[in-house]
Design a protein around this motif. Structure first.
Motif, mmCIF file in Angstrom:
data_model
loop_
_atom_site.group_PDB
_atom_site.id
_atom_site.type_symbol
_atom_site.label_atom_id
_atom_site.label_comp_id
_atom_site.label_asym_id
_atom_site.label_seq_id
_atom_site.Cartn_x
_atom_site.Cartn_y
_atom_site.Cartn_z
ATOM 1 N N LYS A 1 -14.920 12.611 7.971
ATOM 2 C CA LYS A 1 -16.104 12.946 7.388
ATOM 3 C C LYS A 1 -16.528 13.598 6.845
ATOM 4 C CE LYS A 1 -16.068 13.959 13.074
ATOM 5 N NZ LYS A 1 -15.452 14.206 14.007
ATOM 6 N N VAL B 1 -17.579 6.253 1.535
ATOM 7 C CA VAL B 1 -16.987 5.072 3.308
ATOM 8 C C VAL B 1 -15.248 5.319 2.824
ATOM 9 C CG1 VAL B 1 -17.072 2.910 4.397
ATOM 10 C CG2 VAL B 1 -18.278 3.622 3.205
ATOM 11 N N CYS C 1 -16.181 13.015 3.375
ATOM 12 C CA CYS C 1 -16.205 12.110 2.222
ATOM 13 C C CYS C 1 -17.264 10.973 2.785
ATOM 14 C CB CYS C 1 -15.296 11.067 2.244
ATOM 15 S SG CYS C 1 -13.446 11.976 1.523
ATOM 16 N N HIS C 2 -17.465 10.585 4.361
ATOM 17 C CA HIS C 2 -19.066 10.517 4.543
ATOM 18 C C HIS C 2 -20.320 10.773 4.433
ATOM 19 C CE1 HIS C 2 -15.926 8.160 8.078
ATOM 20 N NE2 HIS C 2 -15.563 7.896 7.099
ATOM 21 N N LEU D 1 -23.766 3.985 -1.169
ATOM 22 C CA LEU D 1 -22.313 4.975 -0.680
ATOM 23 C C LEU D 1 -21.327 4.044 -1.212
ATOM 24 C CD1 LEU D 1 -24.161 4.922 1.702
ATOM 25 C CD2 LEU D 1 -21.955 5.962 3.129
ATOM 26 N N THR E 1 -17.287 2.943 12.625
ATOM 27 C CA THR E 1 -16.271 4.154 11.714
ATOM 28 C C THR E 1 -17.554 5.424 11.526
ATOM 29 O OG1 THR E 1 -14.620 2.926 10.655
ATOM 30 C CG2 THR E 1 -15.620 5.185 9.712
ATOM 31 N N LEU E 2 -18.741 4.559 10.875
ATOM 32 C CA LEU E 2 -19.589 4.873 10.314
ATOM 33 C C LEU E 2 -21.253 4.787 10.543
ATOM 34 C CD1 LEU E 2 -21.107 7.300 7.758
ATOM 35 C CD2 LEU E 2 -20.335 5.496 5.690
#
Length: 459
Positions: free
Chosen positions: A413, A421, A415-416, A77, A56-57
């Motif tokens: 995205k 997360v 928020c990332h 994070l 995801t990230l």
């Protein structure tokens, strides 16, 4: 195995007496996301890891605990994913870490099918006691949720001498060949991987947001009618359902749906199987989501949150069903690994000591009013739903039921990039799910929600 708690308060989790982690519980961005070290590591990963395994990230973890993940660039994070509902007690819960270390110092593996050990028995005893119902139960342990689902099917087919398996729209049950057949969503889980096993039948789920006022009992009658007409109750080995669907969009069925399906199963000799892989172990504010409607499944499937991050799963159920399988018919080389069993006992002890059911309900009480106010303000969120710390926002085109996956993706995205997360899900890809660790601090939860709200407004 019992480990004495040694816990101190660090940004006290909602509803939790005390919790200790060595990591500072703060959001801290020192580079762009991802940073240069994570970017370099990602280049190594691309050259070494199969492309079919996605992330995801693309930040690479150096440390994690409480409610934060710290990457190799030094960014901290806020974790609203919990490794997909796994690290409910935190990524390195003190009781889990201590139990793992103690067990590993004695032995890491013998194979329970060769020379058994107490840890497996102790976990089975715990699962027999915690899962719904006071009837006699037995438990078998495995490695993953998918493996547990497959074994639940084996048990049901053996016990009933029937073959048909019924699942629901929007369901997710795993990535193995059989569980892909049980899973509803094609991409990315099933596309190109067929053919799949047969005797799998799918019926409509209760989806209150999209059901136009259909009650739980009416939705159940719709599903039961399809079962009767397309299969016949006397031919069905089991019905498998997530009491709150996970990957399908955190769909909680309308009141009365689960109980009506359970009653139909009981009347027709069908094994009622609750897949509590994502919803179990305090995630919803009860030990199991089945508890909300007072449902007593014949079999309960568990994994994810059971062991604080160690791989273990289980099938727990009626003794007559579990014991219907011949000796040697259930098992596996690593099933119920002793270190994973120690972790499970440590995690369950943590859940009990810190009353993480109450913590989940406190997270819900803190988050849901803010999320509903955000939905009313922006008009972008069609539905706010979920229980405990298993919450979701479904994004739709304003004033309609048309899914809006583009906005859900953009919000995630955003928020990332700001150090939170966030995970998406849903059949239509338009749902953001919130799965914070149940030990997340109150300030950290609030800050994460601040970031989410700002992202929704910007997108």
């Amino acid at each position: 195995m019992t480990v004495t708690p040694s816990l101190t308060t660090v940004d006290a989790p909602l509803g939790v007496q005390s919790y200790h982690t060595e990591l500072t519980q703060e959001r801290r961005l020192v580079t762009a996301i991802p940073g240069p070290l994570s970017t370099a590591m990602h280049a190594r990963r691309t050259a070494a890891v199969a492309a079919g395994v996605s992330s995801t990230l693309p930040i690479y973890t150096a440390d994690a605990g409480g409610g934060v993940i710290v990457d190799i660039d030094g960014n901290s994070l806020i974790d609203f994913g919990s490794g997909i509902a796994v690290t409910s007690v935190g990524n390195a819960a003190p009781l889990v870490s201590a139990a793992v270390a103690e067990q590993a110092a004695h032995f890491i593996h013998t194979c329970f099918m060769v020379t058994p050990y107490e840890g497996y028995v102790a976990v089975a005893e715990k699962l027999n006691a915690l899962t719904p119902g006071s009837h006699a139960k037995r438990t078998a342990l495995f490695n993953s949720g998918s493996e547990a689902v497959e074994n639940a099917v084996k048990i049901a087919r053996t016990a009933t001498k029937r073959q048909a398996v019924v699942v629901f729209d929007h369901a997710y049950h795993g990535r193995t060949s059989l569980t892909m057949a049980l899973t509803a969503k094609a991409m990315p889980y099933k596309k190109g991987f067929g053919p799949f096993p047969g005797e799998i039948y799918r019926v409509p789920m209760s989806y209150p947001f999209r059901d136009s006022g259909i009650s739980g009992k009416e939705a159940a009658a719709r599903a039961i009618s399809m079962m009767d007409k397309q299969i016949g109750g006397s031919e069905i080995a089991c019905v498998i359902i997530e009491p709150i669907q996970g990957e399908g969009g955190f769909i909680a069925p309308a009141d009365g749906f689960l109980s009506a399906i359970s009653e139909y199963c009981a009347a027709n000799g069908i094994v009622f199987v609750a897949d509590e892989v994502q919803s179990g172990f305090c995630r919803t504010g009860q030990w199991f989501a089945s508890d909300f409607e007072g449902i007593v499944p014949d079999l309960v499937i568990t994994a994810k949150g059971i062991a604080g991050g160690m791989p273990i799963s289980g099938v727990t159920g009626r003794a007559d069903l579990m014991d219907a399988v011949h000796p040697g018919g259930l098992g596996g080389t690593y099933g119920g690994n002793p270190v994973a069993c120690a972790a499970a006992l440590g995690a369950i002890q943590t859940m009990e000591a810190l009353n993480l059911n109450a913590a989940a309900l406190s997270i819900e009480a803190a988050a849901v009013p803010r999320l509903k106010a955000l939905a009313a303000e922006t008009g972008k969120i069609g539905d706010v739903r979920g229980r405990g710390a298993m919450l979701a926002l479904e994004f739709t085109v304003a004033g309609s039921l048309e899914p809006d996956p583009a906005t859900a993706t953009a919000v995630a995205k955003a928020c990332h990039a700001e150090g939170v997360v966030i995970l998406t899900c849903g059949t239509y890809g338009n749902v953001i799910r919130l799965l914070p660790p149940l030990v997340i601090g109150a300030k950290l939860l609030s800050e994460g929600l601040d970031v989410l709200e700002a992202a929704v407004r910007r997108c």
